[in-house]
Design a protein around this motif. Structure first.
Motif, PDB file in Angstrom:
ATOM      1  N   ASP A 153       2.924  -7.383  22.885  1.00 56.55           N
ATOM      2  CA  ASP A 153       3.706  -6.169  23.117  1.00 56.55           C
ATOM      3  C   ASP A 153       4.269  -5.638  21.793  1.00 56.55           C
ATOM      4  O   ASP A 153       5.478  -5.684  21.552  1.00 56.55           O
ATOM      5  CB  ASP A 153       4.848  -6.472  24.100  1.00 56.55           C
ATOM      6  N   PRO A 154       3.389  -5.138  20.922  1.00 56.40           N
ATOM      7  CA  PRO A 154       3.842  -4.715  19.598  1.00 56.40           C
ATOM      8  C   PRO A 154       4.872  -3.584  19.636  1.00 56.40           C
ATOM      9  O   PRO A 154       5.789  -3.561  18.827  1.00 56.40           O
ATOM     10  CB  PRO A 154       2.565  -4.296  18.874  1.00 56.40           C
ATOM     11  N   GLU A 171       5.502   6.234  15.806  1.00 60.61           N
ATOM     12  CA  GLU A 171       4.250   5.804  16.462  1.00 60.61           C
ATOM     13  C   GLU A 171       3.207   5.308  15.468  1.00 60.61           C
ATOM     14  O   GLU A 171       2.406   4.431  15.786  1.00 60.61           O
ATOM     15  CB  GLU A 171       3.658   6.963  17.285  1.00 60.61           C
ATOM     16  N   GLN A 172       3.195   5.893  14.272  1.00 64.42           N
ATOM     17  CA  GLN A 172       2.197   5.492  13.273  1.00 64.42           C
ATOM     18  C   GLN A 172       2.351   4.031  12.863  1.00 64.42           C
ATOM     19  O   GLN A 172       1.413   3.429  12.341  1.00 64.42           O
ATOM     20  CB  GLN A 172       2.289   6.390  12.041  1.00 64.42           C
ATOM     21  N   MET A 173       3.524   3.464  13.106  1.00 64.97           N
ATOM     22  CA  MET A 173       3.720   2.049  12.789  1.00 64.97           C
ATOM     23  C   MET A 173       2.806   1.155  13.617  1.00 64.97           C
ATOM     24  O   MET A 173       2.547   0.011  13.237  1.00 64.97           O
ATOM     25  CB  MET A 173       5.176   1.649  13.024  1.00 64.97           C
ATOM     26  N   SER A 177      -5.063   0.945  12.018  1.00 66.98           N
ATOM     27  CA  SER A 177      -6.310   1.403  11.395  1.00 66.98           C
ATOM     28  C   SER A 177      -6.080   2.551  10.427  1.00 66.98           C
ATOM     29  O   SER A 177      -6.842   2.734   9.495  1.00 66.98           O
ATOM     30  CB  SER A 177      -7.317   1.824  12.463  1.00 66.98           C
ATOM     31  N   GLU A 178      -5.035   3.327  10.626  1.00 73.39           N
ATOM     32  CA  GLU A 178      -4.770   4.498   9.780  1.00 73.39           C
ATOM     33  C   GLU A 178      -3.588   4.272   8.833  1.00 73.39           C
ATOM     34  O   GLU A 178      -3.153   5.189   8.176  1.00 73.39           O
ATOM     35  CB  GLU A 178      -4.484   5.718  10.659  1.00 73.39           C
ATOM     36  N   SER A 179      -3.073   3.064   8.784  1.00 77.49           N
ATOM     37  CA  SER A 179      -1.881   2.787   8.015  1.00 77.49           C
ATOM     38  C   SER A 179      -2.106   2.973   6.516  1.00 77.49           C
ATOM     39  O   SER A 179      -3.093   2.484   5.978  1.00 77.49           O
ATOM     40  CB  SER A 179      -1.413   1.357   8.292  1.00 77.49           C
ATOM     41  N   PRO A 180      -1.193   3.675   5.851  1.00 76.99           N
ATOM     42  CA  PRO A 180      -1.298   3.818   4.392  1.00 76.99           C
ATOM     43  C   PRO A 180      -0.788   2.577   3.664  1.00 76.99           C
ATOM     44  O   PRO A 180      -0.782   2.531   2.461  1.00 76.99           O
ATOM     45  CB  PRO A 180      -0.400   5.017   4.095  1.00 76.99           C
TER      46      PRO A 180
END
Length: 186
Positions: A153-154, A171-173, A177-180
């Motif tokens: 449950d991340p 949400e980007q956290m 796959s798209e993390s900078p």
């Protein structure tokens, strides 16, 4: 040959360097386990450890500046190093003691070490980390999290962690796959 014309005894020289490093590590462990308070800890910390802490903070500051980051995550698995960093700057260091099920760790390590050794190392690491966290770190400055709970449950755990750290959840956290963010094995 050395610059003075003599031969360098790399075998024994390397053994000496390794023995010195082990002795320093043992001394540091004894100090972290036995110093009665922060003042004694600061007084007795080895100069080489103080320099390493100074250099680590310089590195963190340079990385934060280069990446325009307000938060850096050090994923190293070195509880003694973490304690020294915390003792130097408790206002800016937080710990997440991520604990993976020991059976999984042993299974993955069994390809390059005996399973008994892997189990002993896993147990020693977590016992030492727990002891040092309990001894030196304000309970408000660290959390223990089971890896399996996070993996299941991340979102819930990331929301709890960001709230604890005073960060805004995004949400980007959760989009790995798209993390900078760049990672280095540690």
């Amino acid at each position: 040959q050395s610059s003075t014309g003599g031969l360098v005894d790399r075998e024994h020289q390397t053994q000496f360097v390794e023995a010195r490093a082990k002795a320093r590590g043992l001394l540091d462990t004894m100090l972290l386990r036995g110093a009665p308070n922060h003042a004694c800890m600061r007084l007795l910390t080895l100069p080489s450890t103080r320099r390493a802490v100074d250099n680590t903070f310089l590195f963190y500051e340079a990385a934060a500046s280069a990446w325009d980051a307000s938060v850096l995550v050090d994923a190293s698995k070195a509880p003694k190093k973490g304690m020294h960093l915390y003792l130097r700057r408790p206002q800016s260091v937080r710990f997440i003691h991520l604990v993976r099920d020991g059976r999984s760790v042993c299974a993955s390590r069994s390809t390059h070490m005996p399973i008994q050794r892997a189990a002993k190392r896993w147990s020693h690491y977590h016992e030492l980390a727990s002891e040092l966290l309990d001894r030196w770190v304000d309970p408000l400055h660290w959390r223990r999290l089971r890896y399996e709970d996070f993996a299941a449950d991340p979102r819930t755990h990331m929301e709890e962690l960001t709230d604890w750290l005073g960060l805004v959840f995004d949400e980007q956290m959760l989009d790995f796959s798209e993390s900078p963010v760049s990672h280095s094995a540690g």
